[in-house]
Design a protein around this motif. Structure first.
Motif, PDB file in Angstrom:
ATOM      1  N   GLU A  58      37.817  45.251  39.911  1.00  0.00           N
ATOM      2  CA  GLU A  58      37.337  43.901  39.598  1.00  0.00           C
ATOM      3  C   GLU A  58      37.764  43.464  38.193  1.00  0.00           C
ATOM      4  O   GLU A  58      38.014  42.286  37.954  1.00  0.00           O
ATOM      5  CB  GLU A  58      35.812  43.815  39.717  1.00  0.00           C
ATOM      6  CG  GLU A  58      35.328  43.512  41.106  1.00  0.00           C
ATOM      7  CD  GLU A  58      33.841  43.245  41.127  1.00  0.00           C
ATOM      8  OE1 GLU A  58      33.461  42.058  41.089  1.00  0.00           O
ATOM      9  OE2 GLU A  58      33.073  44.223  41.163  1.00  0.00           O
ATOM     10  N   ASP A  59      37.881  44.436  37.287  1.00  0.00           N
ATOM     11  CA  ASP A  59      38.291  44.133  35.912  1.00  0.00           C
ATOM     12  C   ASP A  59      39.789  43.825  35.814  1.00  0.00           C
ATOM     13  O   ASP A  59      40.265  43.396  34.768  1.00  0.00           O
ATOM     14  CB  ASP A  59      37.943  45.301  34.986  1.00  0.00           C
ATOM     15  CG  ASP A  59      38.638  46.598  35.364  1.00  0.00           C
ATOM     16  OD1 ASP A  59      38.846  46.849  36.584  1.00  0.00           O
ATOM     17  OD2 ASP A  59      38.974  47.375  34.462  1.00  0.00           O
ATOM     18  N   LYS A  60      40.531  44.010  36.896  1.00  0.00           N
ATOM     19  CA  LYS A  60      41.975  43.741  36.931  1.00  0.00           C
ATOM     20  C   LYS A  60      42.286  42.392  37.573  1.00  0.00           C
ATOM     21  O   LYS A  60      43.440  42.088  37.855  1.00  0.00           O
ATOM     22  CB  LYS A  60      42.699  44.830  37.723  1.00  0.00           C
ATOM     23  CG  LYS A  60      42.465  46.231  37.231  1.00  0.00           C
ATOM     24  CD  LYS A  60      43.502  46.611  36.232  1.00  0.00           C
ATOM     25  CE  LYS A  60      43.391  48.098  35.939  1.00  0.00           C
ATOM     26  NZ  LYS A  60      43.449  48.355  34.520  1.00  0.00           N
ATOM     27  N   ILE A  61      41.268  41.582  37.825  1.00  0.00           N
ATOM     28  CA  ILE A  61      41.454  40.301  38.505  1.00  0.00           C
ATOM     29  C   ILE A  61      41.489  39.161  37.494  1.00  0.00           C
ATOM     30  O   ILE A  61      40.665  39.092  36.596  1.00  0.00           O
ATOM     31  CB  ILE A  61      40.333  40.064  39.536  1.00  0.00           C
ATOM     32  CG1 ILE A  61      40.415  41.113  40.647  1.00  0.00           C
ATOM     33  CG2 ILE A  61      40.433  38.648  40.122  1.00  0.00           C
ATOM     34  CD1 ILE A  61      39.252  41.071  41.622  1.00  0.00           C
ATOM     35  N   LYS A  62      42.479  38.300  37.647  1.00  0.00           N
ATOM     36  CA  LYS A  62      42.594  37.101  36.816  1.00  0.00           C
ATOM     37  C   LYS A  62      42.561  35.884  37.732  1.00  0.00           C
ATOM     38  O   LYS A  62      43.110  35.915  38.829  1.00  0.00           O
ATOM     39  CB  LYS A  62      43.890  37.117  36.019  1.00  0.00           C
ATOM     40  CG  LYS A  62      44.058  35.887  35.152  1.00  0.00           C
ATOM     41  CD  LYS A  62      44.877  36.186  33.931  1.00  0.00           C
ATOM     42  CE  LYS A  62      45.118  34.960  33.088  1.00  0.00           C
ATOM     43  NZ  LYS A  62      44.033  34.618  32.214  1.00  0.00           N
ATOM     44  N   ARG A  63      41.909  34.849  37.263  1.00  0.00           N
ATOM     45  CA  ARG A  63      41.760  33.615  38.034  1.00  0.00           C
ATOM     46  C   ARG A  63      42.341  32.442  37.248  1.00  0.00           C
ATOM     47  O   ARG A  63      42.090  32.300  36.054  1.00  0.00           O
ATOM     48  CB  ARG A  63      40.288  33.363  38.324  1.00  0.00           C
ATOM     49  CG  ARG A  63      40.045  32.103  39.129  1.00  0.00           C
ATOM     50  CD  ARG A  63      38.564  31.856  39.343  1.00  0.00           C
ATOM     51  NE  ARG A  63      38.390  30.720  40.211  1.00  0.00           N
ATOM     52  CZ  ARG A  63      37.912  30.761  41.439  1.00  0.00           C
ATOM     53  NH1 ARG A  63      37.504  31.916  41.945  1.00  0.00           N
ATOM     54  NH2 ARG A  63      37.809  29.683  42.175  1.00  0.00           N
ATOM     55  N   PHE A  64      43.098  31.614  37.955  1.00  0.00           N
ATOM     56  CA  PHE A  64      43.613  30.372  37.391  1.00  0.00           C
ATOM     57  C   PHE A  64      43.177  29.235  38.312  1.00  0.00           C
ATOM     58  O   PHE A  64      43.506  29.227  39.500  1.00  0.00           O
ATOM     59  CB  PHE A  64      45.139  30.402  37.292  1.00  0.00           C
ATOM     60  CG  PHE A  64      45.732  29.064  36.936  1.00  0.00           C
ATOM     61  CD1 PHE A  64      45.649  28.582  35.636  1.00  0.00           C
ATOM     62  CD2 PHE A  64      46.351  28.282  37.895  1.00  0.00           C
ATOM     63  CE1 PHE A  64      46.185  27.344  35.310  1.00  0.00           C
ATOM     64  CE2 PHE A  64      46.888  27.042  37.575  1.00  0.00           C
ATOM     65  CZ  PHE A  64      46.799  26.570  36.282  1.00  0.00           C
TER      66      PHE A  64
END
Length: 136
Positions: A58-64
């Motif tokens: 979950e800490d490797k997820i990025k949202r744009f």
């Protein structure tokens, strides 16, 4: 009984289990999904937000979130760039990129949306010869 399916990104850093029942399965041909996936369309399943259990990354997820769009988001693994599940911007649905799933869901695509935006070469591509690996 809801179908539980594991999913993972290309590098395996982000993993989860998702389950249905799935509400929708769309193939989106909009120009934004073409840019997001680098392909002809995005294949997306939708279910309730609580139908996910994160196993790792979950800490490797990025949202744009595209600022001028009401619904469009790009959510991906920061290690490999693979699309990963995410909540819609209003939080009402869990969006699952079909290619993220490690197994076949119990639903097939119900609609091709934004069809008028499909690439001009899409139909010709479907008629092109098919190979099980790289052609000679």
């Amino acid at each position: 009984m809801p179908q539980e399916i594991k999913g993972s990104c290309l590098c395996g850093a982000v993993t989860c289990e998702v389950h249905g029942p799935y509400k929708r399965f769309y193939q989106c041909h909009c120009d934004r999904c073409q840019k997001k996936t680098g392909s002809a369309f995005a294949s997306l399943l939708f279910t309730d937000p609580e139908n996910i259990k994160w196993l790792s990354g979950e800490d490797k997820i990025k949202r744009f979130d595209l600022p001028n769009a009401v619904r469009f988001s790009n959510v991906f693994c920061t290690e490999c760039g693979s699309q990963v599940p995410y909540l819609t911007r209003d939080g009402s649905l869990l969006c699952i990129p079909a290619g993220f799933l490690d197994e076949v869901p119990d639903m097939t695509p119900q609609a091709n949306i934004f069809w008028e935006e499909k690439f001009a070469w899409y139909d010709a591509g479907q008629a092109a010869p098919k190979f099980s690996q790289y052609p000679e």
